[in-house]
Design a protein around this motif. Structure first.
Motif, PDB file in Angstrom:
ATOM      1  N   ASN A  38     -36.268 -34.665 -31.574  1.00  0.00           N
ATOM      2  CA  ASN A  38     -35.796 -35.092 -32.893  1.00  0.00           C
ATOM      3  C   ASN A  38     -35.761 -33.922 -33.878  1.00  0.00           C
ATOM      4  OD1 ASN A  38     -35.645 -37.565 -31.737  1.00  0.00           O
ATOM      5  ND2 ASN A  38     -37.285 -38.526 -32.922  1.00  0.00           N
ATOM      6  N   GLU A  39     -36.747 -33.036 -33.776  1.00  0.00           N
ATOM      7  CA  GLU A  39     -36.714 -31.841 -34.644  1.00  0.00           C
ATOM      8  C   GLU A  39     -35.426 -31.051 -34.393  1.00  0.00           C
ATOM      9  OE1 GLU A  39     -39.969 -29.092 -34.974  1.00  0.00           O
ATOM     10  OE2 GLU A  39     -41.441 -30.621 -34.496  1.00  0.00           O
ATOM     11  N   ILE A  40     -35.063 -30.890 -33.110  1.00  0.00           N
ATOM     12  CA  ILE A  40     -33.831 -30.141 -32.777  1.00  0.00           C
ATOM     13  C   ILE A  40     -32.620 -30.845 -33.391  1.00  0.00           C
ATOM     14  CG2 ILE A  40     -32.251 -29.522 -30.885  1.00  0.00           C
ATOM     15  CD1 ILE A  40     -34.676 -28.992 -29.134  1.00  0.00           C
TER      16      ILE A  40
ATOM     17  N   GLU B 136     -40.766 -33.561 -41.193  1.00  0.00           N
ATOM     18  CA  GLU B 136     -41.579 -32.557 -41.907  1.00  0.00           C
ATOM     19  C   GLU B 136     -41.500 -31.194 -41.215  1.00  0.00           C
ATOM     20  OE1 GLU B 136     -46.063 -32.459 -41.029  1.00  0.00           O
ATOM     21  OE2 GLU B 136     -45.657 -34.586 -41.012  1.00  0.00           O
ATOM     22  N   CYS B 137     -41.487 -31.197 -39.865  1.00  0.00           N
ATOM     23  CA  CYS B 137     -41.474 -29.901 -39.158  1.00  0.00           C
ATOM     24  C   CYS B 137     -40.131 -29.204 -39.341  1.00  0.00           C
ATOM     25  CB  CYS B 137     -41.795 -30.097 -37.679  1.00  0.00           C
ATOM     26  SG  CYS B 137     -43.516 -30.580 -37.410  1.00  0.00           S
ATOM     27  N   SER B 138     -39.027 -29.982 -39.290  1.00  0.00           N
ATOM     28  CA  SER B 138     -37.709 -29.354 -39.532  1.00  0.00           C
ATOM     29  C   SER B 138     -37.669 -28.740 -40.925  1.00  0.00           C
ATOM     30  CB  SER B 138     -36.591 -30.395 -39.416  1.00  0.00           C
ATOM     31  OG  SER B 138     -36.382 -30.722 -38.062  1.00  0.00           O
TER      32      SER B 138
ATOM     33  N   MET C 128     -42.571 -17.794 -35.615  1.00  0.00           N
ATOM     34  CA  MET C 128     -43.111 -18.784 -34.674  1.00  0.00           C
ATOM     35  C   MET C 128     -43.661 -19.993 -35.434  1.00  0.00           C
ATOM     36  SD  MET C 128     -45.964 -17.906 -31.840  1.00  0.00           S
ATOM     37  CE  MET C 128     -47.045 -19.149 -31.160  1.00  0.00           C
ATOM     38  N   TYR C 129     -43.351 -21.171 -34.924  1.00  0.00           N
ATOM     39  CA  TYR C 129     -43.817 -22.416 -35.551  1.00  0.00           C
ATOM     40  C   TYR C 129     -44.530 -23.245 -34.488  1.00  0.00           C
ATOM     41  CZ  TYR C 129     -43.727 -26.746 -38.291  1.00  0.00           C
ATOM     42  OH  TYR C 129     -44.089 -27.876 -39.000  1.00  0.00           O
ATOM     43  N   SER C 130     -45.683 -23.789 -34.858  1.00  0.00           N
ATOM     44  CA  SER C 130     -46.411 -24.647 -33.933  1.00  0.00           C
ATOM     45  C   SER C 130     -46.807 -25.930 -34.649  1.00  0.00           C
ATOM     46  CB  SER C 130     -47.668 -23.905 -33.466  1.00  0.00           C
ATOM     47  OG  SER C 130     -48.062 -24.359 -32.208  1.00  0.00           O
ATOM     48  N   CYS C 131     -46.628 -27.065 -33.967  1.00  0.00           N
ATOM     49  CA  CYS C 131     -46.984 -28.341 -34.605  1.00  0.00           C
ATOM     50  C   CYS C 131     -48.510 -28.427 -34.723  1.00  0.00           C
ATOM     51  CB  CYS C 131     -46.470 -29.510 -33.789  1.00  0.00           C
ATOM     52  SG  CYS C 131     -44.671 -29.503 -33.692  1.00  0.00           S
ATOM     53  N   GLY C 132     -48.968 -28.674 -35.912  1.00  0.00           N
ATOM     54  CA  GLY C 132     -50.414 -28.698 -36.150  1.00  0.00           C
ATOM     55  C   GLY C 132     -50.983 -30.106 -36.100  1.00  0.00           C
TER      56      GLY C 132
ATOM     57  N   ILE D 258     -39.746 -18.832 -31.726  1.00  0.00           N
ATOM     58  CA  ILE D 258     -40.573 -19.652 -30.822  1.00  0.00           C
ATOM     59  C   ILE D 258     -41.033 -20.910 -31.552  1.00  0.00           C
ATOM     60  CG2 ILE D 258     -42.721 -19.756 -29.484  1.00  0.00           C
ATOM     61  CD1 ILE D 258     -42.641 -16.733 -29.215  1.00  0.00           C
ATOM     62  N   HIS D 259     -40.928 -22.021 -30.863  1.00  0.00           N
ATOM     63  CA  HIS D 259     -41.522 -23.267 -31.354  1.00  0.00           C
ATOM     64  C   HIS D 259     -42.442 -23.766 -30.247  1.00  0.00           C
ATOM     65  CE1 HIS D 259     -42.192 -27.110 -33.069  1.00  0.00           C
ATOM     66  NE2 HIS D 259     -41.197 -27.081 -33.928  1.00  0.00           N
ATOM     67  N   SER D 260     -43.654 -24.161 -30.616  1.00  0.00           N
ATOM     68  CA  SER D 260     -44.599 -24.554 -29.567  1.00  0.00           C
ATOM     69  C   SER D 260     -45.362 -25.813 -29.928  1.00  0.00           C
ATOM     70  CB  SER D 260     -45.575 -23.407 -29.309  1.00  0.00           C
ATOM     71  OG  SER D 260     -46.247 -23.080 -30.505  1.00  0.00           O
TER      72      SER D 260
ATOM     73  N   PRO E 245     -40.590 -37.939 -28.301  1.00  0.00           N
ATOM     74  CA  PRO E 245     -39.383 -37.693 -29.076  1.00  0.00           C
ATOM     75  C   PRO E 245     -39.506 -36.565 -30.111  1.00  0.00           C
ATOM     76  CG  PRO E 245     -40.576 -39.541 -30.024  1.00  0.00           C
ATOM     77  CD  PRO E 245     -41.355 -39.076 -28.825  1.00  0.00           C
ATOM     78  N   HIS E 246     -40.752 -36.095 -30.405  1.00  0.00           N
ATOM     79  CA  HIS E 246     -40.912 -35.264 -31.599  1.00  0.00           C
ATOM     80  C   HIS E 246     -40.016 -34.016 -31.604  1.00  0.00           C
ATOM     81  CE1 HIS E 246     -42.700 -33.722 -35.199  1.00  0.00           C
ATOM     82  NE2 HIS E 246     -43.232 -32.678 -34.599  1.00  0.00           N
ATOM     83  N   HIS E 247     -40.100 -33.211 -30.555  1.00  0.00           N
ATOM     84  CA  HIS E 247     -39.326 -31.964 -30.575  1.00  0.00           C
ATOM     85  C   HIS E 247     -37.831 -32.208 -30.398  1.00  0.00           C
ATOM     86  CE1 HIS E 247     -43.190 -29.479 -29.580  1.00  0.00           C
ATOM     87  NE2 HIS E 247     -43.084 -29.808 -30.854  1.00  0.00           N
TER      88      HIS E 247
HETATM   89 ZN    ZN Z   1     -43.678 -30.764 -35.205  1.00  0.00          ZN
END
Ligand code: ZN
Ligand code: AMP
Length: 465
Positions: free
Chosen positions: A235-237, A206-208, A24-28, A221-223, A231-233
């Motif tokens: 763009n991550e995808i 950075e998240c990717s 699981m990854y969550s944007c901090g 899971i990504h949250s 756009p953040h998520h």
């Molecule tokens: Zn993120």
């Protein structure tokens, strides 16, 4: 367990790729200030999701990053005449102070963007090789529209995205929809060496890079907050799936916003509160309780009234737990009778209700209701069943459920002592202001926790009863 997946807009049965282990990854947080009570919402609700999955027997590898370089961090450093690192280090430390207060367990890994520049450079290089990205005067941009599924998370038609896109000042993009992966250094800014010259990463990449490094190409899971969907998520995808050629996250979870007095929180409206401010007024645990009193996908309204209500409800829970603790230490010594065993198995329905609520897209509001129903039943039987054994059984049932939500947690001695001393100081301050009603209220609150105060010429002494 069912979770609402923003990708499919449906509640779906959650099964991790590996039956025992969840990734699981969550944007901090971006670390340029104390975090605000809006930020606290995803940190708390996804901490509860993680705790619940652990309660159900999964191992959870949970990654939550720190965005420790971006315009806001740099501006703050310039204002204060210090380095970006001074600012980032300070607010990472402060993050952990508030997170601990709020009962948020540390993630398995808290990676920082600036400690993963090599992974970022690697993924940007792959995207360039695959034709999804291009260099332009020291910047690198992602060709958004080349990624066929662009818009699949935010469900925006491409025409709308194209119509809404603009090229900002200083950007050297082929197309308005393209976004920056790497930014050439401006004079005086912190920078890292890359194949495209000195520069720093864009935010999305950075998240990717960190999800890939610490969890792998596909995660369960990504949250994050709903504002991050686009756009953040999106763009991550695009970045992760273009680079790795496979699905990035199977489930996307988004919490709704926290508003203040039914308005958006913003500095210009003067209704901006940090967790630190709010904790001073109501206590950390009341903030946590308040956040969990609503479903995470419903907007929640922060007001003095709602926090006071949370505080009062929490006090009922604490009183019940204190009472059970007292009885489990001071009750009679007989073993559980058959009748008591029967009463206890009658409490199982509350655990079942709690689990059903949590299985239904982590419905913490109903889960809290189940805890209160259990507490009501306990309160009405525990006094008539005066054995320590019975009280201890009741206590363990209440604690089991409270622990999943991170409420009424057992505290270590040091933090308990610090809380007691803070209350004693508040009582002294009230006395100085001749607010004797408040001073007496604090003395009573301490007495309820078994703390006896003694006013001596040298100051206030305290001990446990
Ligand atoms: Zn993120
Ligand atoms: P930031 O530090 O701004 O990147 O935000 C950290 C997290 O807080 C992200 O998941 C955001 O979506 C979330 N967030 C920011 N403001 C709010 C708010 N008012 N209500 C709920 N979540 C928020």
């Amino acid at each position: 367990m069912k979770l609402f997946n923003s990708l499919t807009r449906k509640k779906e049965e959650f099964t991790p790729m590996d039956p025992q282990n969840v990734k699981m990854y969550s944007c901090g947080p971006t670390v340029y200030n104390y975090f605000h009570i809006g930020n606290a919402r995803p940190f708390i609700v996804f901490d509860v999701l993680r705790r619940y999955m652990e309660y159900r027997g999964y191992n959870v590898k949970f990654v939550q990053n720190f965005t420790d370089i971006d315009d806001k961090v740099i501006n703050r450093a310039n204002e204060e005449g210090v380095t970006y690192k001074d600012i980032a280090d300070k607010y990472i430390e402060e993050y952990f102070v508030d997170a601990k207060g709020l009962g948020i367990h540390p993630a398995t890994i808290h990676p920082k963007a600036t400690e993963n520049i090599d992974a970022i450079i690697e993924i940007v290089s792959t995207l360039i090789e695959k034709g999804y990205a291009y260099e332009s005067e020291g910047d690198v941009y992602f060709r958004a529209l080349k990624f066929k599924d662009y818009g699949k998370l935010s469900k925006q038609p491409l025409e709308d995205l194209v119509a809404g896109a603009r090229i900002g000042v200083g950007e050297k993009k082929e197309d308005a929809c393209d976004f920056a992966l790497w930014k050439a250094a401006k004079p005086g800014e912190p920078s890292w060496t890359s194949p495209w010259g000195e520069g720093r990463p864009g935010w999305h990449i950075e998240c990717s890079a960190m999800a890939n490094r610490y969890l792998g190409k596909t995660i369960d899971i990504h949250s994050g907050g709903v504002d991050l969907t686009f756009p953040h998520h999106e763009n991550e995808i695009a970045q992760s799936e273009a680079a790795n050629g496979c699905q990035f996250a199977n489930f996307w979870l988004h919490n709704a916003f926290l508003n203040i007095d039914n308005k958006k929180m913003s500095k210009s409206l003067g209704n901006f509160f940090t967790v630190r401010d709010a904790a001073e007024a109501y206590g950390y645990e009341a903030i946590r309780f308040f956040m969990l009193s609503a479903h995470y996908r419903s907007p929640i309204n922060y007001s003095q009234e709602s926090l006071m209500q949370a505080k009062a409800a929490l006090e009922r829970l604490h009183n019940a737990v204190n009472n059970m603790e007292f009885l489990s230490k001071n009750g009679s010594g007989e073993a559980l009778s058959d009748a008591q065993k029967e009463i206890l198995s009658g409490f199982d329905k509350h655990r079942e209700k709690f689990i059903a609520a949590m299985d239904d897209d982590i419905n913490t509001a109903d889960a809290i209701a189940a805890i209160f129903e259990l507490v009501r039943d306990v309160n009405s039987t525990v006094a008539d069943n005066g054995s320590s054994a019975f009280a201890a059984e009741c206590l363990s049932r209440v604690r089991e459920l409270c622990d999943v939500l991170g409420l009424v947690e057992k505290k270590d001695e040091a933090s308990l002592d610090a809380e007691i001393e803070a209350l004693i100081e508040a009582r002294q301050a009230a006395r100085k202001e001749r607010n004797f009603a408040e001073a007496d209220r604090i003395r009573d609150e301490l007495a309820a926790q078994g703390i006896i105060l003694e006013d001596t010429p040298q100051g206030v002494k305290w001990h446990r009863a």
